[in-house]
Design an enzyme around this catalytic site. Structure first.
Site, PDB file in Angstrom:
ATOM      1  N   TYR A 112       0.815  -1.091   0.163  1.00 38.00           N
ATOM      2  CA  TYR A 112       0.125   0.037  -0.028  1.00 38.00           C
ATOM      3  C   TYR A 112       0.934   1.442  -0.070  1.00 38.00           C
ATOM      4  O   TYR A 112       2.045   1.371   0.311  1.00 38.00           O
ATOM      5  CB  TYR A 112      -1.062  -0.100   1.378  1.00 38.00           C
ATOM      6  CG  TYR A 112      -0.326   0.168   2.466  1.00 38.00           C
ATOM      7  CD1 TYR A 112      -0.156   1.585   2.943  1.00 38.00           C
ATOM      8  CD2 TYR A 112      -0.071  -0.904   3.147  1.00 38.00           C
ATOM      9  CE1 TYR A 112       0.626   1.733   4.392  1.00 38.00           C
ATOM     10  CE2 TYR A 112       0.681  -0.572   4.411  1.00 38.00           C
ATOM     11  CZ  TYR A 112       0.881   0.631   5.077  1.00 38.00           C
ATOM     12  OH  TYR A 112       1.233   0.775   6.050  1.00 38.00           O
ATOM     13  N   CYS A 113       0.298   2.403  -0.249  1.00 33.03           N
ATOM     14  CA  CYS A 113       1.034   3.650  -0.389  1.00 33.03           C
ATOM     15  C   CYS A 113      -0.127   4.640  -0.173  1.00 33.03           C
ATOM     16  O   CYS A 113      -1.325   4.503  -0.249  1.00 33.03           O
ATOM     17  CB  CYS A 113       2.056   3.835  -1.742  1.00 33.03           C
ATOM     18  SG  CYS A 113       0.784   3.813  -3.285  1.00 33.03           S
ATOM     19  N   THR A 114       0.180   5.956  -0.531  1.00 31.80           N
ATOM     20  CA  THR A 114      -0.794   7.072  -0.093  1.00 31.80           C
ATOM     21  C   THR A 114      -1.905   6.930  -1.227  1.00 31.80           C
ATOM     22  O   THR A 114      -3.082   7.111  -0.815  1.00 31.80           O
ATOM     23  CB  THR A 114      -0.018   8.321  -0.402  1.00 31.80           C
ATOM     24  OG1 THR A 114       1.120   8.336   0.639  1.00 31.80           O
ATOM     25  CG2 THR A 114      -0.916   9.490  -0.011  1.00 31.80           C
TER      26      THR A 114
END
Length: 328
Positions: free
Chosen positions: A183-185
């Site tokens: 996951y990331c922003t």
């Protein structure tokens, strides 16, 4: 009461011919409507965060969607009380996400339109978080993780995103045979990184579609299992994600109390990001060390117009002093 500001977070991987020329055209339009923000445009696509009032942001979204290449571009929208940016930047870059593969002898770059991990919606991602046999990997920079992250997510021992491929290779044997979810922003980094993991031979790779930003707005999960706040690359610095049982996990650099306020060390040659309350920023003149607090170019001292005597008194109060060579 002032009008609400909308912050738009978005990206799309799509082939853009004459991308440098398009970037100039894009900047011209943004300035003509008074939009603020930061946009990267490359041959591989577009990635941006912009802010403005309702009318301005609507004009921008309509203009972007009128281009058939971006007709289905997904804008993630936040409402805020003030602008998230002060200026408007649109820059042409070689890539909208630099994974550093070619720089570090990892062969060619990844095209997410050809190779990427399985998309997981917020509900599916939450299920992955609760699954003991699934490895959840945070792909962001270390300072982003320290402000907030998903419960149980692995924090790679890296400073920034470009170091992640090497870290994964070094630790491959620990989760090569497991399901790995990243996951990331907003999703743009994971599109490329999950594709790289697939190319590396990982058999079961997933990604949080739309990133943390989407997870926090989902009406079903409501950001649950997220601890802390989400780091954002604009004047807001952080935004809340968990609307079920929010927590503060980051600690003040100086006294260890709960704190989500990020500042940069006042020594321009250090610039380390630290958590600090306004009280401690004042007390320690925003310096992360005795050397930085007494540095002749300390920005806190300059910004607040402290005299040499006032500066010295601040340092004396914490058992430190100014060296003789520091001018008034």
């Amino acid at each position: 009461m002032s009008e609400k500001i909308r912050v738009l977070l978005y990206y799309k991987y799509v082939s853009i011919e004459n991308a440098q020329e398009y970037a100039a055209k894009h900047l011209e339009f943004c300035k003509s409507i008074g939009l603020k923000g930061r946009i990267l445009i490359a041959d591989e696509g577009i990635n941006g965060t912009v802010s403005g009032d309702y009318e301005t942001t609507q004009k921008y979204m309509d203009w972007v969607h009128s281009d058939e290449r971006f007709a289905d571009l997904w804008f993630k929208i936040d409402e805020e009380n003030q602008q998230a940016f002060r200026k408007m930047f649109v820059r042409y870059k070689k890539e909208i996400v630099h994974l550093g593969l070619e720089d570090n002898n990892f062969d060619s770059d990844i095209n997410p339109l050809e190779t990427t991990g399985e998309y997981l919606n917020p509900k599916q991602f939450k299920e992955a978080l609760l699954d003991e046999d699934t490895v959840v990997l945070d792909t962001r920079n270390d300072y982003e993780y320290d402000l907030g992250h998903f419960r149980g997510a692995i924090r790679p021992d890296i400073r920034n995103f470009r170091e992640l491929p090497q870290w994964v290779r070094d630790n491959k044997d620990k989760f090569m045979e497991k399901r790995v979810v990243v996951y990331c922003t907003g999703g743009v980094r994971c599109e490329k990184f999950s594709g790289w993991m697939v190319r590396e031979g990982f058999k079961d790779v997933g990604q949080l579609h739309g990133g943390i930003a989407t997870y926090g707005k989902d009406p079903e999960v409501q950001g649950e299992l997220w601890d802390g706040a989400m780091y954002v690359f604009d004047d807001r610095i952080s935004v809340p994600i968990n609307h079920v049982n929010p927590t503060v996990i980051s600690k003040d650099y100086f006294d260890g109390t709960p704190c989500e306020r990020y500042v940069n060390c006042a020594n321009p040659f250090c610039n380390k990001q630290i958590f600090a309350s306004e009280e401690n920023e004042t007390k320690y003149v925003r310096g992360c060390s005795p050397e930085c607090r007494a540095h002749e170019r300390n920005r806190y001292v300059q910004e607040n117009g402290l005299s040499r005597q006032e500066w010295a008194e601040r340092l004396e109060a914490i058992g430190e002093s100014l060296p003789e060579f520091v001018g008034a």
